[in-house]
Design a protein around this motif. Structure first.
Motif, mmCIF file in Angstrom:
data_model
loop_
_atom_site.group_PDB
_atom_site.id
_atom_site.type_symbol
_atom_site.label_atom_id
_atom_site.label_comp_id
_atom_site.label_asym_id
_atom_site.label_seq_id
_atom_site.Cartn_x
_atom_site.Cartn_y
_atom_site.Cartn_z
ATOM 1 N N LEU A 115 14.092 -7.022 5.766
ATOM 2 C CA LEU A 115 13.756 -6.934 4.338
ATOM 3 C C LEU A 115 12.965 -5.674 3.984
ATOM 4 C CD1 LEU A 115 12.790 -10.608 3.384
ATOM 5 C CD2 LEU A 115 14.837 -9.342 2.735
ATOM 6 N N ALA A 116 12.187 -5.139 4.929
ATOM 7 C CA ALA A 116 11.322 -3.993 4.606
ATOM 8 C C ALA A 116 12.101 -2.801 4.023
ATOM 9 C CB ALA A 116 10.524 -3.579 5.837
ATOM 10 N N PRO A 117 13.213 -2.363 4.639
ATOM 11 C CA PRO A 117 13.958 -1.243 4.028
ATOM 12 C C PRO A 117 14.506 -1.587 2.635
ATOM 13 C CG PRO A 117 14.636 -1.588 6.308
ATOM 14 C CD PRO A 117 13.798 -2.759 5.938
ATOM 15 N N GLU A 118 14.832 -2.874 2.421
ATOM 16 C CA GLU A 118 15.360 -3.273 1.108
ATOM 17 C C GLU A 118 14.303 -3.148 0.021
ATOM 18 O OE1 GLU A 118 18.376 -3.893 0.464
ATOM 19 O OE2 GLU A 118 19.325 -4.418 2.372
ATOM 20 N N ALA A 119 13.018 -3.251 0.390
ATOM 21 C CA ALA A 119 11.946 -3.101 -0.602
ATOM 22 C C ALA A 119 11.831 -1.663 -1.076
ATOM 23 C CB ALA A 119 10.619 -3.577 -0.009
ATOM 24 N N LEU A 178 11.682 11.723 -0.594
ATOM 25 C CA LEU A 178 11.717 10.264 -0.779
ATOM 26 C C LEU A 178 12.232 9.558 0.478
ATOM 27 C CD1 LEU A 178 13.035 10.020 -4.460
ATOM 28 C CD2 LEU A 178 10.686 9.952 -3.646
ATOM 29 N N GLU A 179 13.234 10.133 1.136
ATOM 30 C CA GLU A 179 13.743 9.545 2.382
ATOM 31 C C GLU A 179 12.659 9.553 3.458
ATOM 32 O OE1 GLU A 179 16.484 8.117 3.308
ATOM 33 O OE2 GLU A 179 17.765 8.401 1.556
ATOM 34 N N LEU A 180 11.921 10.657 3.554
ATOM 35 C CA LEU A 180 10.874 10.766 4.566
ATOM 36 C C LEU A 180 9.767 9.746 4.324
ATOM 37 C CD1 LEU A 180 9.828 12.340 7.009
ATOM 38 C CD2 LEU A 180 8.721 13.934 5.420
ATOM 39 N N LEU A 181 9.371 9.587 3.044
ATOM 40 C CA LEU A 181 8.319 8.621 2.724
ATOM 41 C C LEU A 181 8.737 7.198 3.073
ATOM 42 C CD1 LEU A 181 6.951 9.876 -0.718
ATOM 43 C CD2 LEU A 181 5.650 9.626 1.394
ATOM 44 N N SER A 182 9.952 6.827 2.673
ATOM 45 C CA SER A 182 10.401 5.461 2.944
ATOM 46 C C SER A 182 10.579 5.219 4.440
ATOM 47 C CB SER A 182 11.708 5.178 2.206
ATOM 48 O OG SER A 182 12.723 6.059 2.645
ATOM 49 N N THR A 183 11.067 6.227 5.168
ATOM 50 C CA THR A 183 11.242 6.079 6.612
ATOM 51 C C THR A 183 9.900 5.886 7.318
ATOM 52 O OG1 THR A 183 13.229 7.461 6.543
ATOM 53 C CG2 THR A 183 12.173 7.172 8.691
ATOM 54 N N LEU A 184 8.913 6.694 6.949
ATOM 55 C CA LEU A 184 7.582 6.559 7.552
ATOM 56 C C LEU A 184 6.953 5.214 7.198
ATOM 57 C CD1 LEU A 184 6.139 10.162 6.954
ATOM 58 C CD2 LEU A 184 6.941 9.163 9.105
ATOM 59 N N SER A 185 7.162 4.754 5.969
ATOM 60 C CA SER A 185 6.585 3.469 5.550
ATOM 61 C C SER A 185 7.194 2.314 6.333
ATOM 62 C CB SER A 185 6.808 3.267 4.045
ATOM 63 O OG SER A 185 6.209 4.300 3.301
ATOM 64 N N VAL A 186 8.525 2.330 6.481
ATOM 65 C CA VAL A 186 9.182 1.287 7.265
ATOM 66 C C VAL A 186 8.742 1.365 8.733
ATOM 67 C CG1 VAL A 186 11.410 0.441 8.111
ATOM 68 C CG2 VAL A 186 11.161 1.127 5.723
ATOM 69 N N ALA A 187 8.526 2.591 9.233
ATOM 70 C CA ALA A 187 8.085 2.759 10.613
ATOM 71 C C ALA A 187 6.709 2.127 10.829
ATOM 72 C CB ALA A 187 8.050 4.236 10.978
ATOM 73 N N LEU A 188 5.808 2.268 9.848
ATOM 74 C CA LEU A 188 4.489 1.636 9.959
ATOM 75 C C LEU A 188 4.619 0.118 10.083
ATOM 76 C CD1 LEU A 188 2.364 3.621 7.322
ATOM 77 C CD2 LEU A 188 2.129 3.665 9.814
ATOM 78 N N VAL A 189 5.500 -0.446 9.253
ATOM 79 C CA VAL A 189 5.715 -1.896 9.310
ATOM 80 C C VAL A 189 6.298 -2.280 10.667
ATOM 81 C CG1 VAL A 189 6.966 -3.838 8.293
ATOM 82 C CG2 VAL A 189 6.017 -2.051 6.814
ATOM 83 N N ALA A 228 0.814 -1.214 0.000
ATOM 84 C CA ALA A 228 0.000 0.000 0.000
ATOM 85 C C ALA A 228 0.848 1.264 0.000
ATOM 86 C CB ALA A 228 -0.924 -0.007 1.218
ATOM 87 N N THR A 229 1.991 1.233 0.669
ATOM 88 C CA THR A 229 2.837 2.440 0.776
ATOM 89 C C THR A 229 3.901 2.537 -0.303
ATOM 90 O OG1 THR A 229 4.274 1.261 2.336
ATOM 91 C CG2 THR A 229 2.483 2.600 3.265
ATOM 92 N N LEU A 230 4.280 1.414 -0.891
ATOM 93 C CA LEU A 230 5.365 1.411 -1.882
ATOM 94 C C LEU A 230 5.071 2.306 -3.091
ATOM 95 C CD1 LEU A 230 8.135 0.007 -1.987
ATOM 96 C CD2 LEU A 230 7.097 -1.741 -3.441
ATOM 97 N N PRO A 231 3.832 2.318 -3.638
ATOM 98 C CA PRO A 231 3.580 3.167 -4.811
ATOM 99 C C PRO A 231 3.719 4.657 -4.548
ATOM 100 C CG PRO A 231 1.887 1.473 -4.600
ATOM 101 C CD PRO A 231 2.680 1.448 -3.337
ATOM 102 N N LEU A 232 3.686 5.077 -3.260
ATOM 103 C CA LEU A 232 3.821 6.511 -2.985
ATOM 104 C C LEU A 232 5.170 7.048 -3.448
ATOM 105 C CD1 LEU A 232 2.279 6.685 0.604
ATOM 106 C CD2 LEU A 232 1.228 7.415 -1.556
ATOM 107 N N ILE A 233 6.211 6.221 -3.343
ATOM 108 C CA ILE A 233 7.557 6.688 -3.711
ATOM 109 C C ILE A 233 7.659 6.985 -5.211
ATOM 110 C CG2 ILE A 233 9.996 6.045 -3.800
ATOM 111 C CD1 ILE A 233 9.629 4.643 -1.156
#
Length: 551
Positions: free
Chosen positions: A283-287, A248-259, A166-171
């Motif tokens: 694995l989540a940050p690697e995605a 992009l860093e903020l989006l990925s950080t927040l997404s990994v934080a949700l996980v 759900a969060t990956l397409p935001l990037i």
């Protein structure tokens, strides 16, 4: 702009091999990432939950070391493949650009700014390094790694996989929005750089004239103004690049934080095992990483893509139609006939030549006279194959010139333009352009026949004296005699001369006329003449006017 311009695949075949290698290496990278995460999660679980000692973990540790080394090897192979592919693509594009620009001919080149083309062929194509070494490998990883990692997470924890999906397409969405703005900024920066390069080259070429008329300082101010515009455009593009990296860093950080929050809560409740939780957290940050890197590396590659688009515009400009026959008749014995030739240039309403007819017999010298704009130089351009008539035809004996290969046809022609171009290099190298395999003795004989030997020997290093671009350091008469030496060296049966005595003083004019008289012996010559001093060399004089031609 498309992530992968399909024209790269068409014009640079090496790109296809690089893409295949990138896919193979990307797949290997994805597998190694999953293997590394699996080993780490299993080792940490055994160590903390089951109290495994270092000796118990020796085998997993060795496997982990092997995986890490394999990832380093794959990364190195990717770098090597990227740089080699980039070098091959740049060389191929440069060769194609140069060959196509030459094939388009002087008429097309005269409508282009030489400084812009020089920048395009050098810095512009060089900017593709970042595209191949950074952007394209990350683009491949962004397709392969998230799918592979997401699949592995789905097998272990479907809820985390859904969160990531759900969060990956935001990037990529935000990367595209930022990329569109970056592209507009980069297009403006490239246009400014092209203007600066073209203007600077023009100023350098005309610097002696500017100094004479006291306009050098004004041009320095103009260059300063354009340079400042380029600086502002560059800084604006860099500002967007840095801000996009933050987004992009903020989006990925927040997404990994949700996980991570979801995993932590379920670990506390006992609904998720530690090994699975660790696997997902690793694995989540690697995605997200490959997609984040694609957005970051796009800014590094966009200049190369912008320049490549301009290269493709040149390559897609249709070449003039040309024949393929190589059996050109011997022009020493052939008759040339221009029958009803009409030439109209795209930027002019009136025809440059209108229903022009002329017959030139073997060994004859024909002089074309008339005011500027009458079409004298156009006749030479038609015979050289630089311009195609819109109607009429040129016959060599009874064969149509349009059926012959341009290279085979020009092999029997020596052309001395009004303003011959001398390249930066030695005097000998400039004369040898007429016949590259000529010996030093033949070059000396050609210079003597062109009345150029005396002044060449007076130069600091004689034939080895290095000239500046466009023959800087020589007078107009000396440049013209070197051009005539080229024609002597070429020893072609058809000689085309375009106002060879234009802008010469009396002494230089006499030397050139004497050389032309010797050069015209036993050759077919078509001569464009403004000054009457050349007319005694002609067997016939053909007057031209802009409205009509009289033969």
């Amino acid at each position: 702009m498309k992530p992968l311009d399909p024209r790269l695949l068409r014009y640079a075949r090496t790109t296809r091999l690089f893409l295949l290698a990138s896919v193979a290496l990307g797949t290997a990278t994805a597998g190694l990432i999953i293997a590394q995460a699996t080993l780490l999660a299993a080792m940490l679980t055994r160590a903390f939950l089951h109290g495994a000692s270092l000796a118990d973990l020796r085998t997993p540790l060795l496997l982990l070391l092997a995986v890490v080394l394999a990832r380093a090897l794959v990364a190195w192979l990717a770098e090597v493949a990227a740089h080699r592919s980039s070098a091959a693509v740049k060389s191929e594009l440069r060769r194609r650009l140069l060959a196509h620009a030459l094939g388009l001919g002087p008429r097309w080149l005269s409508g282009e700014r030489s400084g812009e083309l020089a920048t395009l062929a050098t810095r512009g194509i060089d900017a593709l390094d970042d595209y191949f070494s950074r952007y394209l490998p990350q683009l491949v990883l962004a397709v392969i790694v998230p799918v592979a990692v997401g699949t592995r997470i789905l097998l272990g924890d479907w809820l985390s996989a859904v969160t990531i999906a759900a969060t990956l397409p935001l990037i990529p969405v935000f990367a595209i929005l930022v990329g569109l703005t970056t592209q507009r900024k980069m297009d403006r920066q490239w246009r400014t750089l092209s203007i600066l390069s073209a203007h600077f080259l023009d100023v350098v070429a005309g610097l002696p004239t500017l100094k004479i008329f006291g306009r050098a300082r004004a041009q320095a101010g103009r260059i300063r103004e354009i340079t400042d515009r380029h600086r502002r455009a560059t800084m604006s593009t860099l500002r967007i690049a840095f801000l996009s990296g933050l987004v992009l860093e903020l989006l990925s950080t927040l997404s990994v934080a949700l996980v991570a929050v979801s995993i932590g809560l379920r670990l506390v409740e006992g609904g998720l095992g530690l090994e699975t939780a660790l696997l997902v957290l690793i694995l989540a940050p690697e995605a997200y990483l490959p997609l984040r890197q694609v957005g970051a590396q796009y800014h590094a590659s966009v200049e190369g893509l912008t320049a490549a688009s301009r290269v493709f515009e040149v390559l897609e400009t249709p070449l003039p139609a040309s024949g393929t026959r190589s059996d050109v008749p011997d022009l020493a014995r052939a008759t040339l006939r221009l029958e009803g030739v009409t030439v109209t240039y795209p930027d002019r309403d009136a025809p440059a030549l209108d229903d022009f007819s002329l017959t030139v017999h073997p060994g004859e010298t024909v002089a074309l006279v008339g005011p500027s704009g009458a079409g004298k130089s156009t006749v030479l351009s038609v015979l050289l194959g630089f311009v195609r008539p819109v109607s009429g035809r040129v016959l060599v004996d009874w064969d149509d010139l349009a059926t012959f290969s341009p290279d085979a046809w020009r092999a029997q022609i020596a052309w001395v333009p009004q303003h011959p171009y001398l390249f930066a290099g030695s005097v000998a190298a400039n004369i040898r352009l007429g016949r590259p395999d000529a010996s030093d003795a033949e070059i000396r004989a050609a210079a003597e026949a062109a009345n150029a030997l005396s002044f060449i020997e007076a130069l600091p290093s004689g034939f080895d004296t290095r000239l500046g671009d466009r023959g800087t350091g020589l007078s107009a008469g000396q440049r013209q005699r070197i051009a005539l030496a080229r024609a002597f060296l070429r020893d072609a049966p058809l000689l085309l001369l375009d106002e060879p005595t234009s802008s010469l003083d009396g002494e230089s004019e006499a030397a050139v006329i004497d050389a032309v008289a010797r050069l015209a012996t036993s050759r077919t010559v078509i001569l464009v003449a403004h000054r009457p001093t050349l007319l005694p060399l002609a067997d016939r004089v053909i007057p031209l006017t802009p409205a009509e031609v009289t033969t």
